[in-house]
Design a protein around this motif. Structure first.
Motif, PDB file in Angstrom:
ATOM      1  N   SER A  67       0.838  -1.206   0.000  1.00 48.44           N
ATOM      2  CA  SER A  67       0.000   0.000   0.000  1.00 48.44           C
ATOM      3  C   SER A  67       0.868   1.249   0.000  1.00 48.44           C
ATOM      4  O   SER A  67       1.800   1.374   0.790  1.00 48.44           O
ATOM      5  N   THR A  68       0.534   2.162  -0.892  1.00 43.32           N
ATOM      6  CA  THR A  68       1.215   3.458  -0.946  1.00 43.32           C
ATOM      7  C   THR A  68       0.295   4.499  -0.352  1.00 43.32           C
ATOM      8  O   THR A  68      -0.892   4.562  -0.685  1.00 43.32           O
ATOM      9  N   VAL A  69       0.843   5.311   0.522  1.00 41.82           N
ATOM     10  CA  VAL A  69       0.074   6.344   1.202  1.00 41.82           C
ATOM     11  C   VAL A  69       0.762   7.683   0.961  1.00 41.82           C
ATOM     12  O   VAL A  69       1.984   7.791   1.069  1.00 41.82           O
ATOM     13  N   PHE A  70      -0.034   8.686   0.622  1.00 44.81           N
ATOM     14  CA  PHE A  70       0.475  10.047   0.496  1.00 44.81           C
ATOM     15  C   PHE A  70       0.021  10.815   1.727  1.00 44.81           C
ATOM     16  O   PHE A  70      -1.158  10.788   2.082  1.00 44.81           O
ATOM     17  N   VAL A  71       0.959  11.474   2.369  1.00 42.72           N
ATOM     18  CA  VAL A  71       0.688  12.128   3.639  1.00 42.72           C
ATOM     19  C   VAL A  71       1.062  13.604   3.521  1.00 42.72           C
ATOM     20  O   VAL A  71       2.211  13.928   3.220  1.00 42.72           O
ATOM     21  N   PHE A  86      11.965  18.498  11.969  1.00 44.25           N
ATOM     22  CA  PHE A  86      11.043  17.609  11.260  1.00 44.25           C
ATOM     23  C   PHE A  86      11.794  16.791  10.211  1.00 44.25           C
ATOM     24  O   PHE A  86      11.621  15.582  10.105  1.00 44.25           O
ATOM     25  N   GLU A  87      12.637  17.448   9.432  1.00 45.60           N
ATOM     26  CA  GLU A  87      13.355  16.757   8.360  1.00 45.60           C
ATOM     27  C   GLU A  87      14.295  15.684   8.903  1.00 45.60           C
ATOM     28  O   GLU A  87      14.431  14.615   8.294  1.00 45.60           O
ATOM     29  N   ARG A  88      14.933  15.924  10.027  1.00 42.43           N
ATOM     30  CA  ARG A  88      15.781  14.893  10.637  1.00 42.43           C
ATOM     31  C   ARG A  88      14.936  13.690  11.057  1.00 42.43           C
ATOM     32  O   ARG A  88      15.317  12.533  10.833  1.00 42.43           O
ATOM     33  N   ALA A  89      13.783  13.956  11.659  1.00 43.72           N
ATOM     34  CA  ALA A  89      12.915  12.869  12.123  1.00 43.72           C
ATOM     35  C   ALA A  89      12.369  12.054  10.958  1.00 43.72           C
ATOM     36  O   ALA A  89      12.365  10.821  10.992  1.00 43.72           O
ATOM     37  N   VAL A  90      11.917  12.724   9.911  1.00 43.30           N
ATOM     38  CA  VAL A  90      11.333  12.004   8.775  1.00 43.30           C
ATOM     39  C   VAL A  90      12.405  11.230   8.018  1.00 43.30           C
ATOM     40  O   VAL A  90      12.144  10.131   7.514  1.00 43.30           O
ATOM     41  N   ALA A  91      13.619  11.736   7.961  1.00 44.06           N
ATOM     42  CA  ALA A  91      14.714  11.031   7.282  1.00 44.06           C
ATOM     43  C   ALA A  91      15.061   9.725   7.992  1.00 44.06           C
ATOM     44  O   ALA A  91      15.535   8.780   7.361  1.00 44.06           O
ATOM     45  N   ALA A  92      14.793   9.643   9.281  1.00 44.03           N
ATOM     46  CA  ALA A  92      15.097   8.443  10.062  1.00 44.03           C
ATOM     47  C   ALA A  92      13.987   7.400   9.992  1.00 44.03           C
ATOM     48  O   ALA A  92      14.148   6.296  10.502  1.00 44.03           O
ATOM     49  N   GLU A  98       9.689   8.947   0.200  1.00 44.47           N
ATOM     50  CA  GLU A  98      10.019  10.285  -0.302  1.00 44.47           C
ATOM     51  C   GLU A  98       9.422  11.314   0.637  1.00 44.47           C
ATOM     52  O   GLU A  98       8.364  11.087   1.225  1.00 44.47           O
ATOM     53  N   CYS A  99      10.081  12.447   0.736  1.00 43.96           N
ATOM     54  CA  CYS A  99       9.565  13.578   1.498  1.00 43.96           C
ATOM     55  C   CYS A  99       9.932  14.839   0.730  1.00 43.96           C
ATOM     56  O   CYS A  99      11.098  15.065   0.417  1.00 43.96           O
ATOM     57  N   LEU A 110       4.656  13.441   1.896  1.00 42.68           N
ATOM     58  CA  LEU A 110       5.401  12.210   2.079  1.00 42.68           C
ATOM     59  C   LEU A 110       4.762  11.106   1.251  1.00 42.68           C
ATOM     60  O   LEU A 110       3.538  11.054   1.116  1.00 42.68           O
ATOM     61  N   ARG A 111       5.586  10.243   0.712  1.00 44.94           N
ATOM     62  CA  ARG A 111       5.107   9.004   0.091  1.00 44.94           C
ATOM     63  C   ARG A 111       5.610   7.890   0.982  1.00 44.94           C
ATOM     64  O   ARG A 111       6.808   7.755   1.225  1.00 44.94           O
ATOM     65  N   VAL A 112       4.659   7.102   1.485  1.00 46.84           N
ATOM     66  CA  VAL A 112       4.948   6.104   2.508  1.00 46.84           C
ATOM     67  C   VAL A 112       4.543   4.733   2.000  1.00 46.84           C
ATOM     68  O   VAL A 112       3.507   4.593   1.337  1.00 46.84           O
ATOM     69  N   ALA A 113       5.321   3.710   2.324  1.00 51.19           N
ATOM     70  CA  ALA A 113       5.003   2.326   1.960  1.00 51.19           C
ATOM     71  C   ALA A 113       4.618   1.565   3.218  1.00 51.19           C
ATOM     72  O   ALA A 113       5.392   1.521   4.179  1.00 51.19           O
ATOM     73  N   VAL A 114       3.432   0.977   3.203  1.00 50.97           N
ATOM     74  CA  VAL A 114       2.951   0.187   4.339  1.00 50.97           C
ATOM     75  C   VAL A 114       2.327  -1.106   3.837  1.00 50.97           C
ATOM     76  O   VAL A 114       2.013  -1.243   2.654  1.00 50.97           O
ATOM     77  N   ALA A 115       2.111  -2.045   4.757  1.00 50.73           N
ATOM     78  CA  ALA A 115       1.487  -3.314   4.390  1.00 50.73           C
ATOM     79  C   ALA A 115      -0.007  -3.137   4.138  1.00 50.73           C
ATOM     80  O   ALA A 115      -0.546  -3.672   3.173  1.00 50.73           O
ATOM     81  N   ASP A 116      -0.657  -2.364   4.995  1.00 51.30           N
ATOM     82  CA  ASP A 116      -2.107  -2.198   4.913  1.00 51.30           C
ATOM     83  C   ASP A 116      -2.522  -1.039   5.815  1.00 51.30           C
ATOM     84  O   ASP A 116      -1.673  -0.352   6.381  1.00 51.30           O
ATOM     85  N   MET A 117      -3.823  -0.835   5.966  1.00 53.07           N
ATOM     86  CA  MET A 117      -4.319   0.280   6.755  1.00 53.07           C
ATOM     87  C   MET A 117      -3.908   0.177   8.228  1.00 53.07           C
ATOM     88  O   MET A 117      -3.571   1.177   8.862  1.00 53.07           O
ATOM     89  N   ALA A 118      -3.918  -1.028   8.777  1.00 52.60           N
ATOM     90  CA  ALA A 118      -3.505  -1.211  10.170  1.00 52.60           C
ATOM     91  C   ALA A 118      -2.031  -0.849  10.355  1.00 52.60           C
ATOM     92  O   ALA A 118      -1.648  -0.249  11.370  1.00 52.60           O
ATOM     93  N   ASP A 119      -1.209  -1.203   9.396  1.00 51.22           N
ATOM     94  CA  ASP A 119       0.210  -0.855   9.448  1.00 51.22           C
ATOM     95  C   ASP A 119       0.381   0.657   9.400  1.00 51.22           C
ATOM     96  O   ASP A 119       1.205   1.226  10.119  1.00 51.22           O
TER      97      ASP A 119
END
Length: 154
Positions: A67-71, A86-92, A98-99, A110-119
């Protein structure tokens, strides 16, 4: 930078964007150069920063991140210290692929990769909402990629 690239350089880059595993011999043959001349051009593009590196494209679903999530993230303030924190935290955060610092109604995309909605819920609760100076988080789940990530037009 693109205007400075010769036709052969553009063709080398186009070929590598579509298949980064091409050997120098294969590239040279495809652009009608000797292997040594092709290698010199390739090294020039690497040295000048046009080519930033080489990587394999992975199938997110095959590795449990289907699942791809845009935040959209809005910070409580846009001072240098807040942006840097913020940038240091998101980079970790490994799940952030992507940010981007944005103009407009929110500060970061942000573009985030997760397994599913619960993840994603776990990630949101434990990390995203806890990042420094976060005032608002808006989320959109991608249903499917219509135009997947591809190379730059040359």
């Amino acid at each position: 930078m693109t205007a400075d690239l010769e036709r052969i350089d553009r063709e080398i880059l186009r070929l590598l964007q579509s298949d980064g595993r091409l050997s120098n011999a294969q590239l040279a043959e495809a652009v009608a150069l000797s292997p040594s001349a092709c290698l010199r051009r390739l090294q020039r593009q690497e040295g000048s920063g046009v080519i930033e590196g080489y990587a394999a494209r992975l199938n997110g679903a095959a590795i449990g991140r289907g699942s791809t999530v845009f935040v959209e993230v809005t910070l409580s303030n846009q001072g240098h210290a807040a942006l840097d924190a913020f940038e240091r935290a998101v980079a970790a955060c490994a799940q952030v692929l992507e940010c981007h610092l944005m103009s407009g109604d929110f500060d970061y995309l942000l573009r985030v990769a997760v397994a599913d909605m619960a993840d994603y819920e776990r990630l949101h609760r434990q990390q995203l909402a806890a990042f420094p100076h976060v005032a608002r988080v808006r989320t959109a789940f991608a249903m499917r990629a219509v135009v997947p990530s591809r190379g730059y037009p040359l």
